[in-house]
Design a protein around this motif. Structure first.
Motif, mmCIF file in Angstrom:
data_model
loop_
_atom_site.group_PDB
_atom_site.id
_atom_site.type_symbol
_atom_site.label_atom_id
_atom_site.label_comp_id
_atom_site.label_asym_id
_atom_site.label_seq_id
_atom_site.Cartn_x
_atom_site.Cartn_y
_atom_site.Cartn_z
ATOM 1 N N VAL A 64 2.046 9.303 -2.827
ATOM 2 C CA VAL A 64 3.244 8.498 -2.255
ATOM 3 C C VAL A 64 2.902 8.286 -0.632
ATOM 4 O O VAL A 64 3.290 7.130 -0.188
ATOM 5 N N ASP A 65 2.553 9.446 0.063
ATOM 6 C CA ASP A 65 2.240 9.417 1.205
ATOM 7 C C ASP A 65 1.261 8.181 1.829
ATOM 8 O O ASP A 65 1.416 7.465 2.633
ATOM 9 N N LYS A 104 13.911 5.849 2.233
ATOM 10 C CA LYS A 104 12.225 5.971 2.454
ATOM 11 C C LYS A 104 11.650 7.397 2.450
ATOM 12 O O LYS A 104 10.734 7.334 1.458
ATOM 13 N N ARG A 105 12.304 8.228 2.633
ATOM 14 C CA ARG A 105 11.930 9.483 2.463
ATOM 15 C C ARG A 105 12.263 10.040 1.101
ATOM 16 O O ARG A 105 11.137 10.948 0.528
ATOM 17 N N GLN A 121 1.373 0.769 3.493
ATOM 18 C CA GLN A 121 2.450 -0.459 3.632
ATOM 19 C C GLN A 121 2.538 -0.494 4.962
ATOM 20 O O GLN A 121 2.971 -1.496 5.460
ATOM 21 N N PRO A 173 11.172 7.284 -3.138
ATOM 22 C CA PRO A 173 10.020 7.189 -3.984
ATOM 23 C C PRO A 173 9.745 8.186 -5.088
ATOM 24 O O PRO A 173 9.533 8.057 -6.198
ATOM 25 N N THR A 198 2.757 4.852 1.114
ATOM 26 C CA THR A 198 3.553 4.459 2.447
ATOM 27 C C THR A 198 2.809 4.315 3.532
ATOM 28 O O THR A 198 3.172 3.384 4.205
#
Length: 332
Positions: free
Chosen positions: A320-321, A60-61, A327, A64, A324
């Protein structure tokens, strides 16, 4: 320090003479990764954190931005091919893209006479993510259980193999292509394990000193990875840095704290370090022929490139942050 090292990697990929030792930044990254992973996950794994949960958190880190880097690299290759500046077979492009997307090296080196260069030809820097995830698996299954003495033994054995491959290849710019792939494992195993040892020894220790003296390890790192080195001294220089200086620099960074005036900038540079590292190669591939066509070369060209790639990396990381976080809110 990680951000400065990433900038040096950008510099060497723009013009190698700007930072001829910048590939050693990866050894520093591995030490720092070992320290951080051990600090964040060591106790959690000891208390029963499932292996699947650990790897899910790591992917996950990392994944992406890794995937975006692959897509940017693929666009770069397609553009350069259309401009007549490079050529590769369609099979090579498709197979390399498919394997690299899953953080696996391309097998085309063994399947055709003139494959694209490297184990991760779609996005060169992705090779280090392969070794990073591999050593993360080793950590979660085995390393976190070891005592400091056992970890030192692992580091010592890894260092012995690292010396062997460093002398064999005449440098430590190895592990990114199939002919030197054997060097990738001792390179990551020693550095990562050294980082775990540093975490065990200094975890919870307060900074010895706060102030501008904290710039000293940053400057030492920059000098080491920018310095030109005579070819005859290269293997010894690389080995001294990887085995001695990189762990020392990480330790100094732990024991010296930035002054309050620099904390914001230091955190921002650290924040962009991974996106800058994993996204810059494809941008450079498109930028260089365009800049050359308008006479934008040398230091001026590098500064323009650096500004562009930093902006791109920062905006991509922020998107992306946000995605995330969105979500996570939906899942909650």
């Amino acid at each position: 320090m990680r951000g400065f090292a990433a900038i040096c990697v950008v510099a060497t990929h723009f013009q190698e003479r700007y930072a001829p030792s910048a590939y050693l930044a990866v050894d520093f990254f591995f030490v720092l990764s070992g320290f951080i992973i051990a600090d964040i996950y060591g106790r959690r794994l000891s208390r029963g954190l499932p292996f699947q949960s650990f790897m899910k958190a790591r992917l996950k880190r990392l994944y992406p931005l890794y995937l975006i880097g692959i897509l940017v690299g693929l666009v770069q290759i397609i553009l350069l091919t259309n401009w007549g500046l490079r050529a590769q077979s369609a099979v090579d492009l498709l197979m390399s893209t498919a394997t690299n997307m899953f953080v696996l090296p391309s097998p085309m080196y063994f399947l055709q006479a003139h494959p694209m260069q490297g184990m991760f030809p779609i996005n060169g820097p992705a090779w280090s993510m392969f070794w990073e995830l591999l050593v993360n698996i080793v950590f979660a299954l085995w390393l976190f259980r070891l005592s400091v003495r056992a970890l030192c033994a692992v580091a010592l054995v890894s260092a012995a193999f690292l010396v062997f491959v460093g002398l064999k290849y005449g440098m430590l710019n190895i592990g990114w292509e199939w002919p030197s792939a054997v060097g990738g494992l001792p390179r990551v195993m020693f550095s990562f394990t050294a980082g775990v040892v540093i975490s065990r020894l200094f975890n919870g220790v307060s900074a010895w000193r706060r102030g501008w003296v904290a710039l000293a390890p940053c400057l030492l790192l920059l000098i080491c990875i920018v310095a030109p080195v005579p070819l005859v001294l290269r293997p010894y220089y690389d080995l001294i840095f990887a085995i001695t200086l990189a762990p020392l620099i990480v330790t100094l960074g732990l024991l010296l704290e930035m002054p309050a005036q620099a904390e914001g900038l230091a955190m921002w540079i650290g924040y962009i370090s991974y996106p800058l590292y994993i996204l810059h190669r494809g941008v450079i591939g498109v930028f260089k022929p365009f800049a050359g066509s308008i006479g934008l070369n040398g230091p001026a060209g590098f500064l323009v490139l650096l500004g562009a790639v930093v902006c791109f990396a920062y905006m991509t990381a922020r998107l992306v942050d946000k995605a995330t976080a969105f979500q996570a809110r939906r899942a909650a």
